[in-house]
Design an enzyme around this catalytic site. Structure first.
Site, short mmCIF file in Angstrom:
data_model
loop_
_atom_site.label_atom_id
_atom_site.label_comp_id
_atom_site.label_asym_id
_atom_site.label_seq_id
_atom_site.Cartn_x
_atom_site.Cartn_y
_atom_site.Cartn_z
N ALA A 324 0.72 -1.16 0.08
CA ALA A 324 -0.05 0.12 -0.10
C ALA A 324 0.67 1.21 -0.10
O ALA A 324 2.00 1.29 -0.60
CB ALA A 324 -1.00 -0.07 1.23
N SER A 325 0.54 2.25 0.75
CA SER A 325 1.01 3.73 0.63
C SER A 325 2.31 3.68 1.22
O SER A 325 3.35 4.73 1.22
CB SER A 325 0.12 4.65 1.16
OG SER A 325 -0.87 5.01 0.35
N THR A 326 2.98 2.59 2.05
CA THR A 326 4.22 2.68 2.68
C THR A 326 5.37 2.42 1.46
O THR A 326 6.51 2.88 1.69
CB THR A 326 4.55 1.48 3.38
OG1 THR A 326 4.16 0.18 2.84
CG2 THR A 326 3.68 1.24 4.68
N VAL A 327 4.97 2.33 0.05
CA VAL A 327 5.85 2.36 -1.07
C VAL A 327 6.11 3.73 -1.56
O VAL A 327 6.98 4.11 -2.10
CB VAL A 327 5.41 1.64 -2.21
CG1 VAL A 327 5.31 0.04 -1.77
CG2 VAL A 327 4.23 2.01 -2.95
N LYS A 328 5.24 4.65 -1.15
CA LYS A 328 5.29 6.02 -1.53
C LYS A 328 6.82 6.63 -1.38
O LYS A 328 7.41 7.54 -2.18
CB LYS A 328 4.18 6.91 -1.29
CG LYS A 328 3.00 6.53 -1.96
CD LYS A 328 1.70 7.21 -1.28
CE LYS A 328 0.44 6.58 -1.98
NZ LYS A 328 -0.73 7.42 -1.41
#
Length: 662
Positions: A324-328
């Site tokens: 999820a958004s932890t890759v951003k």
């Protein structure tokens, strides 16, 4: 007329002499034959029959070594050897096995499970030594057998050391467990070294460090009586115990993590980013590994196997989750390192994104949009539209590169058995696995950590550790040191650290500054944990969709997963942490609170977050504009009103069917 009987004494004497001579000759021949035979036995074949005689009276028995103990980093024992009494059957002394077991059952209860385990061991070739028919005897059972022992030749009561795990479910997924050696393992082990050993490590540390923990078998010569019992020990060579292991785990921190996840399915992984020490490796729920040591019953195993919360599943190293958004932060970093985007470049977020030629509309989590955002604001507020756009510009090849740089798609190398590698998709992977081309819409999804990409919690902790150390990677590990039987301590030597995120350091500092904004800015998605400020934190939240509909109105097992990664203190990191809560939905936004409590516990010895104080003003980036290299500056900075936008309604939820081009 009386008859005359004339007796021939001479003839009778001759007959008697002949018979006597014949007997004497026979005796002499027989005696000579006996002498010859005795000579053959006592002289010519002495070695052979001496050995046979000794085997009737003396046995050579193996002695199992004591298994090494396992401690946490502070010397708290995590796995020990517990003394029990068991009844063993010596098969060489038993004429009728079934009758013997039946008679034994009249004085000491032998369950069907006990009997089944005995016959299972018999089938697996353990007949070379005594086989247990009843383990862990009570005091009453020991006394009963002692009184009736003379009725059971070939059965003896022996003391044994068996594995015991005092922390039970709290460390089950770290330690694993030992259990009986099975047929497959019998084919691979050193059977001489395991001659008197019935147990072997099955999972976790117990399996990974089996060679260290097992030790070396010993031998003893014993004199036995007619009943097969030992009269005396003639000589012995003592076994060498296994090495004791000290782990990097802090058992108090581990226990606190279990407490914080009570009633939830999920994982917490905490690492010291400086050296790779794994401080906590939590997978909840767990199970009691002691059930497996002497063989788990069918009913107990079925309870664990059929439990919908899957307690046997080690989520920390085998759980597959969309990041999820932890890759951003990583996508943003690749945008700068590849010269694709300037960090201060702004774009307008209307709350949705469209690909050219694709009828599907990709919606931001904030339906009204974020307005104008640059890279820092996009990370702080987790703007999907910004990263949809950046992912499209980068393409799947660049995304694959940065994700693999931080360890996604490969096992971390953690010293524990059965770790899974996760999945970082690529064009080649899809052609091979799906027999299809790669589509642009799939790149858009990967850019916000959805779609085919999957990671494990330990990979997430490793990735944030790399950020904490400004691009330096150290392999995570669980072993701190070994203690040999000679009391020599051998420190674990981690693999040499290597720099995986190369490029100008300002890009890393910019991303870390934005991750601090996630905590300390008013618009940050984890702002609830910013106070009190005993130390600085950098982090990133994430919400992984399980189904396309999101969490609203779905069943509990279809609700979104919640993720959070963080490290602290930012200036000199001591702990990096990853938290994943399964199917938490909107009702449990606690993943960052859990992480904060874990960091408080480790850094301050304080398990609770103190009362909130007044909110802090927005924090400015660590980087000033003058610190940013010129090639990353955008000459066309936005200074006008929000432009009008054209609303495009979604039609069909499908990707445009053409190959992505770079």
């Amino acid at each position: 007329m009386t008859g005359i009987n004339i007796k021939n004494y001479y003839r009778e004497q001759m007959l008697h002499n002949n018979r006597a001579n014949t007997a004497i000759v026979f005796i002499i021949v027989a005696f000579f034959a006996l002498i010859v035979h005795l000579f053959k036995l006592q002289v010519l074949q002495f070695d052979r029959y001496s050995t046979y005689s000794q085997n009737n009276r003396i046995n050579l028995l193996p002695i199992a070594p004591n298994r090494g103990l396992i401690y946490d980093r502070n010397g708290v024992i995590l796995a020990e050897n517990k003394a029990i009494q068991e009844l063993e059957i010596n098969l060489h002394q038993i004429k009728n096995l079934k009758k013997t077991i039946s008679e034994l059952n009249k004085i000491i209860p032998i369950s069907s499970a006990d009997e089944q385990k005995f016959y299972d061991l018999l089938k697996r070739g353990y007949s070379r030594s005594g086989l247990p028919i009843k383990t862990n005897l009570t005091e009453k059972e020991m006394a009963t057998f002692a009184v009736n022992r003379h009725n059971f030749p070939g059965i003896d009561m022996k003391a044994k050391l068996v594995r015991y795990y005092p922390y039970k479910d709290e460390l089950a997924h770290v330690l694993g467990y030992v259990s009986r050696i099975n047929d497959k393992e019998m084919e691979t082990i050193d059977q001489e070294n395991y001659a008197d050993t019935q147990y072997i490590g099955k999972l976790g540390i117990e399996k990974y460090y089996e060679n260290d923990l097992h030790g070396k078998v010993g031998r003893q010569e014993v004199e036995i009586n007619a009943r097969g019992r030992i009269n005396k020990v003639i000589q012995q060579h003592l076994p060498i115990p296994g090495n004791d292991l000290y782990l990097t785990i802090d058992v108090k921190l581990q226990q606190y993590g279990i407490k914080l996840l009570e009633g939830k399915r999920g994982s917490i992984v905490a690492i010291n980013p400086n050296n790779g020490d794994v401080l906590a490796l939590v997978s909840n729920p767990g199970y009691d590994p002691n059930l497996f040591v002497n063989g788990i019953s069918h009913s107990d195993f079925n309870k664990l196997k059929d439990d919908p919360n899957t307690p046997l599943y080690n989520r920390s190293i085998r759980g597959y989750y969309p990041p999820a958004s932890t890759v951003k932060p990583f996508v943003a970093l690749e945008g700068m390192l590849s010269n694709t985007v300037a960090p201060n470049h702004e774009l307008y977020c209307p709350g949705y994104f469209n690909l050219e030629g694709d009828r599907h509309t990709y919606h931001d989590w904030r339906h009204e949009g974020h307005g104008y955002v640059n890279m820092r604001k996009a990370i702080i507020q987790s703007c999907d539209v910004y990263f949809f756009t950046l992912a499209k510009q980068l393409g799947i090849d660049n995304l694959e590169y940065i994700f693999k740089q931080v360890g996604y798609g490969n096992v971390t190398g953690l010293d524990i058995s059965d770790e899974l590698p996760g999945l970082v998709p690529s064009k080649e992977w899809k052609r091979k696995e799906k027999k299809e081309s790669w589509y642009p819409g799939e790149t858009i999804n990967i850019g916000i950590g959805q779609g085919y990409i999957h990671i494990t919690p330990v990979q997430l902790a490793q990735a944030v550790s790399i950020l904490a150390m400004r691009g330096v990677h150290t392999t995570p590990h669980l072993l701190l040191q070994k203690k040999t039987p000679e009391f020599e301590f051998v420190r674990y030597e981690p693999k040499s650290a290597d720099t995986v995120l190369t490029g100008y350091p300002e890009a890393l500092e910019y991303v870390i500054s934005a991750m601090m904004g996630v905590i300390y800015d008013d618009g940050g998605t984890a702002r609830s944990i910013r106070f009190p400020e005993q130390y600085t934190i950098a982090g990133k939240t994430g919400t992984a969709q399980v189904v396309a509909l999101g969490s609203s109105g779905t069943k509990s097992h279809l609700q979104d997963h919640r993720l959070f990664m963080a490290f602290a203190p930012v200036e000199k990191p001591e702990i990096a942490i990853a938290v994943i809560i399964e199917n938490a939905g909107e009702s449990q936004p606690t993943k960052h609170v859990i992480a904060r409590k874990m960091m408080d516990f480790y850094l301050l010895g304080n398990p609770e977050i103190k009362e909130r104080i007044a909110p802090k003003q927005n924090q400015e980036p660590i980087l000033n504009k003058s610190d940013i290299p010129n090639f990353l500056l955008d000459p066309n900075e936005h200074d006008s009103q929000d432009p009008p936008i054209e609303i495009i309604e979604p039609n069909e939820l499908e990707y445009n069917r053409y190959d992505e081009t770079e």
